[in-house]
Design an enzyme around this catalytic site. Structure first.
Site, PDB file in Angstrom:
ATOM      1  N   ARG A  33       0.618  -1.623  -0.006  1.00 24.21           N
ATOM      2  CA  ARG A  33       0.397  -0.187   0.181  1.00 24.21           C
ATOM      3  C   ARG A  33       0.669   1.189   0.340  1.00 24.21           C
ATOM      4  O   ARG A  33       1.213   2.627  -0.273  1.00 24.21           O
ATOM      5  CB  ARG A  33      -0.866   0.098   1.605  1.00 24.21           C
ATOM      6  CG  ARG A  33      -2.075  -0.964   0.932  1.00 24.21           C
ATOM      7  CD  ARG A  33      -2.943  -1.525   2.675  1.00 24.21           C
ATOM      8  NE  ARG A  33      -1.791  -2.382   3.134  1.00 24.21           N
ATOM      9  CZ  ARG A  33      -2.086  -2.692   5.127  1.00 24.21           C
ATOM     10  NH1 ARG A  33      -3.765  -2.239   4.917  1.00 24.21           N
ATOM     11  NH2 ARG A  33      -1.494  -3.465   5.106  1.00 24.21           N
ATOM     12  N   ALA A  55      36.496  40.283  -2.729  1.00 28.93           N
ATOM     13  CA  ALA A  55      34.701  40.053  -3.508  1.00 28.93           C
ATOM     14  C   ALA A  55      35.247  39.213  -4.810  1.00 28.93           C
ATOM     15  O   ALA A  55      36.450  39.761  -5.433  1.00 28.93           O
ATOM     16  CB  ALA A  55      33.473  41.600  -3.664  1.00 28.93           C
TER      17      ALA A  55
HETATM   18  C1  UD1 Z   1      -0.414  -6.877  11.675  1.00 26.34           C
HETATM   19  C2  UD1 Z   1      -1.603  -7.232  12.521  1.00 26.34           C
HETATM   20  C3  UD1 Z   1      -2.798  -7.297  13.487  1.00 26.34           C
HETATM   21  C4  UD1 Z   1      -2.466  -5.362  13.872  1.00 26.34           C
HETATM   22  C5  UD1 Z   1      -1.540  -4.786  12.258  1.00 26.34           C
HETATM   23  C6  UD1 Z   1      -0.947  -3.257  13.850  1.00 26.34           C
HETATM   24  C7  UD1 Z   1      -1.199 -10.048  11.926  1.00 26.34           C
HETATM   25  C8  UD1 Z   1      -1.772 -10.857  11.240  1.00 26.34           C
HETATM   26  N1  UD1 Z   1      -1.901  -8.788  11.910  1.00 26.34           N
HETATM   27  O1  UD1 Z   1      -1.478  -6.343  10.524  1.00 26.34           O
HETATM   28  O2  UD1 Z   1      -3.342  -7.814  13.882  1.00 26.34           O
HETATM   29  O3  UD1 Z   1      -3.896  -4.775  13.850  1.00 26.34           O
HETATM   30  O4  UD1 Z   1      -0.165  -5.255  12.482  1.00 26.34           O
HETATM   31  O5  UD1 Z   1      -0.357  -2.429  13.055  1.00 26.34           O
HETATM   32  O6  UD1 Z   1       0.046 -10.058  12.430  1.00 26.34           O
HETATM   33  N2  UD1 Z   1       5.891  -9.348   7.527  1.00 26.34           N
HETATM   34  C9  UD1 Z   1       6.952  -9.386   7.147  1.00 26.34           C
HETATM   35  N3  UD1 Z   1       6.825 -10.867   6.787  1.00 26.34           N
HETATM   36  C10 UD1 Z   1       5.522 -11.633   6.805  1.00 26.34           C
HETATM   37  C11 UD1 Z   1       4.306 -10.371   7.246  1.00 26.34           C
HETATM   38  C12 UD1 Z   1       4.724  -9.060   7.563  1.00 26.34           C
HETATM   39  O7  UD1 Z   1       8.118  -9.308   8.689  1.00 26.34           O
HETATM   40  O8  UD1 Z   1       5.514 -12.364   5.586  1.00 26.34           O
HETATM   41  C13 UD1 Z   1       5.689  -7.156   9.014  1.00 26.34           C
HETATM   42  C14 UD1 Z   1       6.056  -5.993   7.761  1.00 26.34           C
HETATM   43  O9  UD1 Z   1       6.948  -6.307   7.692  1.00 26.34           O
HETATM   44  C15 UD1 Z   1       5.263  -5.474   9.028  1.00 26.34           C
HETATM   45  C16 UD1 Z   1       4.547  -6.277  10.420  1.00 26.34           C
HETATM   46  O10 UD1 Z   1       4.910  -7.396   9.955  1.00 26.34           O
HETATM   47  O11 UD1 Z   1       6.480  -5.083   9.846  1.00 26.34           O
HETATM   48  C17 UD1 Z   1       2.977  -6.088   9.831  1.00 26.34           C
HETATM   49  O12 UD1 Z   1       3.055  -6.525   8.691  1.00 26.34           O
HETATM   50  P1  UD1 Z   1       1.668  -5.676   7.633  1.00 26.34           P
HETATM   51  O13 UD1 Z   1       1.726  -6.617   6.340  1.00 26.34           O
HETATM   52  O14 UD1 Z   1       1.401  -4.643   8.602  1.00 26.34           O
HETATM   53  O15 UD1 Z   1       0.586  -6.321   8.998  1.00 26.34           O
HETATM   54  P2  UD1 Z   1      -0.918  -5.881   9.064  1.00 26.34           P
HETATM   55  O16 UD1 Z   1      -2.028  -6.131   8.240  1.00 26.34           O
HETATM   56  O17 UD1 Z   1      -0.925  -4.292   9.826  1.00 26.34           O
HETATM   57 CA    CA Z   2       0.752  -2.935   9.075  1.00 24.48          CA
END
Ligand code: UD1
Ligand code: CA
Length: 496
Positions: free
Chosen positions: A16, A391
């Site tokens: 996003r 200058a």
């Molecule tokens: C996640 C939480 C959600 C919470 C939200 C808060 C889960 C399933 N959901 O959702 O409950 O409300 O954060 O901001 O955890 N990442 C990895 N590897 C992956 C996927 C993600 O390292 O395979 C890392 C991302 O880089 C990020 C973090 O984990 O820093 C969170 O991932 P993101 O995809 O942003 O999760 P949300 O959908 O925001």
């Molecule tokens: Ca997030």
């Protein structure tokens, strides 16, 4: 056994954000988001800190290694496919469970995209975990617009039973405004056993870390949630809109700390200061000032409007006038810079020296008490004490192939509009006459002149005026003629 180790999940793509750059590398107040998370993890843990990288993992790793000074010791684990937050945490297993045994009692897990989270809140969460004797403790907050976040479901007595992701939630669950922040404290023994049991049975087909909550509950273990009132701190960056919000909050925090420490800002809202900047007491910042990178400013200095100071060190009682740019410069106490000056990397301005209007400095030392007040380029030069640079002086440091140095010793006076063709040395106390092109070394105490002698032609100007006056009169007489012809000769005929 250590008490706490930590994991920062930073492998996600950040779709996003619509960016070619990994989400966690996007800067907030001058530092990539991941730095805030890794630094926070490092500060609260006595055990290992593991950052899980994946998307653009090499770049994230290279950045973290470059920041060793502030983050060490730090481990990096790779998650080659981003199969979810649960899967991300699993990648840290070899570091946190060496030989199958927990290296630390607890594991703090942080999302990589919540840079506003503070140490105080994480410490409260750790205390809450201990006090409630839980196996998992999550940080929660209440949001008026909880869309996109996982919703926290609690039992009547308050214990957490599960977190339902927005995409998996029923319309009724979606009305719940208590959300999961993405900050967890988990008993290490329990964590890695529970992760084995995760199944990607959800809307996104991912291994959700949050599912360890259900696993704990099914085993009769306690899961607590600590709700914080400061929801800004919990903000997760998923888009550029979010990034701009976090940027503003972070900048505001930095300003508040500096104001508290005794820095004056005439218009705080237009004053932009990066996270790692230091500013001394009684320094005054005017509107539109930007201070970036590893900059350090002393006490009682003044930086006037629309100046930018980047990776520079400025001493006490320095005045930087309006619209000046300093990059990689060192300015010692009592010096004056600008207005409209440009100091490029390697510019050193010694104490009480003056750099004035439209002067550019690069890789140059301007000695104590020396002045370059107007319209000059000084590059690749060593300039001694109490030198006056007239200058329009230019150090001609480049011959089209290589750079050469100019040396100007103490007490030299360089007349205006001089070109100093490097390599060249102007000896101590020497004077260079205005308009010189200096190609040879000038001995100490000598006068160097390099222009043709002046010629004065007595009465020349008056004669020319008279000649053109007659010319004009004859033209106005013949007004009927469409193109009058010149009748008189130019005034160059007569000689000295
Ligand atoms: C996640 C939480 C959600 C919470 C939200 C808060 C889960 C399933 N959901 O959702 O409950 O409300 O954060 O901001 O955890 N990442 C990895 N590897 C992956 C996927 C993600 O390292 O395979 C890392 C991302 O880089 C990020 C973090 O984990 O820093 C969170 O991932 P993101 O995809 O942003 O999760 P949300 O959908 O925001
Ligand atoms: Ca997030």
């Amino acid at each position: 056994m250590k008490r706490i180790s930590a994991i920062v999940m930073a492998a996600g793509l950040g779709k996003r954000m619509r960016s070619k750059k990994a989400k966690v590398l996007h800067p907030v107040a001058g530092r990539p988001m991941v730095w805030y998370m890794a630094s926070l993890a490092r500060q609260v843990s006595d055990g290992s800190v593991v950052v899980v990288v994946g998307h653009q993992g090499d770049q994230v790793k290279a950045y973290l290694e470059q920041e060793k000074k502030t983050l060490d010791p730090l481990d990096i684990a790779f998650q080659s496919k981003q199969l979810g937050t649960g899967h991300a945490v699993q990648q840290a297993k070899s570091v946190l469970m060496p030989k199958g045994k927990s290296a630390a009692e607890l594991c703090l897990i942080l999302n990589g995209d919540t840079p506003l989270l503070t140490k105080a809140t994480v410490e409260r969460l750790l205390a809450h975990h201990r006090d409630t004797q839980a196996v998992v403790t999550i940080l929660t907050t209440e949001l008026t617009d909880p869309q996109g976040y996982g919703r926290v479901m609690r039992r009547a007595e308050g214990l957490v039973v599960k977190v339902v992701e927005d995409k998996d939630a029923s319309p009724e669950e979606r009305t719940n405004q208590e959300v999961n922040v993405g900050t967890y404290v988990v008993s290490t023994d329990f964590l890695f056993k529970a992760l084995e049991k995760l199944k990607p049975n959800n809307a996104q087909g991912e291994y959700y870390l949050t599912d360890i909550i259900g696993i704990a509950v099914s085993q009769g273990l306690r899961v607590s949630g600590m709700k914080t009132m400061d929801s800004a701190e919990c903000f997760g960056v998923n888009s550029r809109e979010h990034l701009s919000f976090v940027e503003q909050v972070m900048r505001q925090r930095i300003r508040s700390q500096l104001l508290e420490a005794g820095v004056t800002m005439i218009d705080p809202n237009t004053t932009l200061i990066d996270d790692n900047v230091e500013i001394g007491q009684d320094t005054v910042l005017y509107p539109g000032v930007t201070i970036e990178g590893n900059s350090k400013i002393g006490c009682e200095s003044v930086i006037r409007s629309h100046s930018r100071v980047s990776n520079s060190v400025i001493g006490d009682r320095v005045i930087i006038e309006d619209s000046s740019i300093l990059e990689g410069a060192l300015v010692e106490q009592g010096a004056t810079i600008g207005p409209f000056a440009r100091l490029r990397p390697g510019a050193t301005v010694r104490s009480k020296a003056k750099v004035g209007n439209f002067v550019e400095l690069k890789n140059v030392e301007l000695g104590e008490g020396s002045k370059a007040n107007h319209l000059s380029y000084l590059g690749d030069a060593t300039i001694g004490k109490n030198v006056n640079i007239g200058a329009g002086t230019i150090t001609c440091n480049y011959d089209g192939y290589k750079k050469e140095r100019t040396v100007i010793e103490d007490g030299v006076f360089i007349g205006s509009d001089s070109s100093l063709v490097a390599p060249v040395t102007i000896g101590k106390g020497a004077v260079v006459g205005a308009g010189a092109t200096v190609t040879k070394d000038v001995p100490a105490e000598a006068l160097a002149l390099s222009r043709s002698e002046q010629v004065n032609r007595e009465g020349w100007a008056a004669r020319r005026r008279a000649m053109y006056a007659t010319d004009k009169a004859s033209v106005t007489k013949k007004t009927s003629s469409p193109s009058p012809k010149r009748t008189s000769k130019p005034p160059t005929k007569k000689t000295q």
